[in-house]
Scaffold this active site. Structure first.
Site, PDB file in Angstrom:
ATOM      1  CG  ASP A 419      69.290  49.926  11.164  1.00 19.91           C
ATOM      2  OD1 ASP A 419      70.630  49.533  10.512  1.00 19.91           O
ATOM      3  OD2 ASP A 419      69.227  48.683  12.577  1.00 19.91           O
ATOM      4  CG  HIS A 420      71.299  51.915   4.085  1.00 20.66           C
ATOM      5  ND1 HIS A 420      70.835  52.133   3.653  1.00 20.66           N
ATOM      6  CD2 HIS A 420      72.539  52.555   4.123  1.00 20.66           C
ATOM      7  CE1 HIS A 420      70.751  51.485   2.337  1.00 20.66           C
ATOM      8  NE2 HIS A 420      71.770  52.322   2.492  1.00 20.66           N
ATOM      9  NE  ARG A 421      72.163  47.811  12.227  1.00 19.23           N
ATOM     10  CZ  ARG A 421      71.867  47.026  12.604  1.00 19.23           C
ATOM     11  NH1 ARG A 421      73.498  46.369  13.095  1.00 19.23           N
ATOM     12  NH2 ARG A 421      71.243  48.080  13.392  1.00 19.23           N
TER      13      ARG A 421
END
Ligand code: CAO
Length: 447
Positions: A419-421
């Protein structure tokens, strides 16, 4: 001659006194094998109890709110092959304790044990996972969850379904009697929201056109299993709400394989099959300890990370009914042999449809191994609310250039989606590199 069978509650995975929140059949209803009869709601999951046989409901033995345990009677069923008309009226003695709120849609393939409605599939959805919806809803343009307990008519399972999808039920028009909202109404609402133009708050995704494929050749319609549907819904949610990046890498597992083969006989003596997966689980735990953000979830506000200090791994298991992801707990505290034994036990139960809701809870990170089947790389979907997943592809002997010559080495391709967040690209690459090193040097795993 008519044969009446009493249908009772099967093993609830240890749970008892579980309240009935929905009665899905009425006296006189014809049911098919695996059609759901009642919905039970424990602290951990919502479960539907399916009918083990086809037939006609002759008596309801439960009322809403009754607390059931294994063996509690649910209905009297006149079995289908008893030569009775499907539409036969109820017998005079039939005395329902409660009216069925609504007829459930037929479910094509339900497990013999009650299937968790909210737990299984690649994004196992423990109760707390619904809390992530508000934080992510804004990014998709889906309507956000503001209330699921207002003055509209919807059954508890429909409310739960709406909550899982982040749908505000006060905005859904019910198509049932007196405006009752069904599961299909909620699904239709989400479909419309997704199809709405971006300017009106939707994602702007074009609707899939309805096509009559039989115009082009012979077709057949195959119903999705309940697991397929749950998996599909969880995967869609994760795909739409988690900004994914997948990092592909490889590990030289020649030494690991030598070690594994050297211990194969000992494992067999213990009745175990020691596969690469147990080693991968150990390597993942070490990499998670070194990179705690991979062992986390976003909280419901989307502003904090909840870092977990336990190491429970979800393992994707391919079953005849579809993909399920049971969780193996405390992997850090278990030996390779313990893990091999637990993998065999859990995947066996998954294939026999014997997993209980608790088997799906508490995962931190998931491994999906397609190595026994084939492939060189794939892009696994993060099992939200987890933030990363490891996909293993098939190891192959390959020539590797070493000290001026090519030598044959066993190379394992693997893919880490995250999850790039929560995880930056550099952290993603560091995690994958460490994982490759740990798999490449077995000594690291034994420390
Ligand atoms: N490369 C080469 N061979 C591999 C391998 C790899 N990466 N991983 C496993 N193998 C081998 C095993 O060593 C075993 O070989 P032997 O029989 O010669 O010992 C064989 O493949 C079969 O292994 P397995 O599948 O029985 O056992 P496992 O521990 O590797 O996996 C399980 C267990 C439950 C994960 C697996 O059976 C399964 O269901 N995989 C599918 C998961 C899935 O569907 N993922 C997709 C999710 S996203 O849609």
């Amino acid at each position: 001659m008519a044969q009446i069978t009493e249908i009772t509650v099967p093993d609830l995975g240890g749970a008892s006194d579980v309240p009935v929140i929905e009665i899905l059949v009425s006296v006189g209803d014809e049911v098919k094998a695996e059609d759901p009869l009642v919905t039970l709601e424990s602290d951990k999951a919502v479960l539907e109890v399916p009918s083990p046989e086809a037939g006609i409901i002759r008596e309801l033995k439960v009322a809403l709110g009754d607390k059931l345990s294994q063996g509690s009677p649910i209905v009297s069923l006149e079995v289908a092959d008893a030569g009775v008309s499907a539409k036969a009226p109820p017998t005079e003695t039939a005395a329902p304790k409660a009216a069925a709120p609504e007829q459930a849609a037929p479910k094509p393939a339900a497990p013999e044990s009650p299937a968790p409605v909210s737990a299984p599939a690649p994004t196992p959805a423990p109760a707390s996972s619904t809390a992530t919806v508000p934080a992510t809803a804004g990014s998709t343009g889906l309507p956000s969850l503001s209330s699921t307990s207002g003055a509209f008519h919807a059954s508890p399972s429909v409310r739960r379904y709406a909550q899982e999808l982040g749908v505000d039920l006060s905005r859904v028009t019910g198509s049932g009697r007196k405006g009752r909202i069904s599961r299909e109404d909620v699904a239709g609402f989400v479909k419309d929201a997704l199809a709405a133009p971006a300017s009106s708050g939707g994602t702007g995704l074009p609707v899939m056109p309805e096509i009559d494929f039989s115009r082009f050749g012979e077709t057949e319609t195959r119903a999705l299993t309940r697991i397929n549907k749950l998996t599909g819904s969880n995967l869609s949610r994760a795909w739409l709400t988690v900004p994914h990046v997948t990092q592909h890498d490889e590990a030289d597992i020649s030494e690991l394989e030598d070690f594994r083969k050297a211990h194969k006989a000992e494992a067999e003596k213990r009745g175990l099959k020691l596969t690469l997966l147990a080693f991968a689980m150990k390597a993942v735990v070490m990499a998670l300890k070194a990179h705690p953000e991979f062992n986390s979830s976003l909280d419901s506000s989307g502003e904090n990370l909840i870092i977990k200090h336990y190491y429970n791994l979800g393992i994707a298991v391919d079953t005849p009914n579809g993909l399920v992801v049971p969780v193996i707990r405390d992997v850090d505290q278990k030996s390779l042999y313990d893990l091999a034994a637990e993998l065999a036990e859990v995947s066996g139960r998954a294939r026999e449809k014997k997993l209980a809701p608790k088997d799906f809870e508490g995962g931190c990170f998931t491994i999906s191994s397609l190595g026994g089947i084939g492939g060189t790389a794939f892009t696994p979907i993060v099992n939200a609310p987890e933030v990363a997943i490891l996909g293993l592809s098939r190891a192959r002997m390959q020539p590797v250039y070493e000290d001026g010559k090519f030598v044959p080495r066993l190379i394992l391709p693997f893919s880490v989606s995250y999850d790039h967040r929560v995880i930056d690209g550099a952290a993603g690459a560091r995690f994958s590199t460490l994982l490759g090193k740990l798999l490449g040097d077995i000594r690291g795993l034994l420390l």
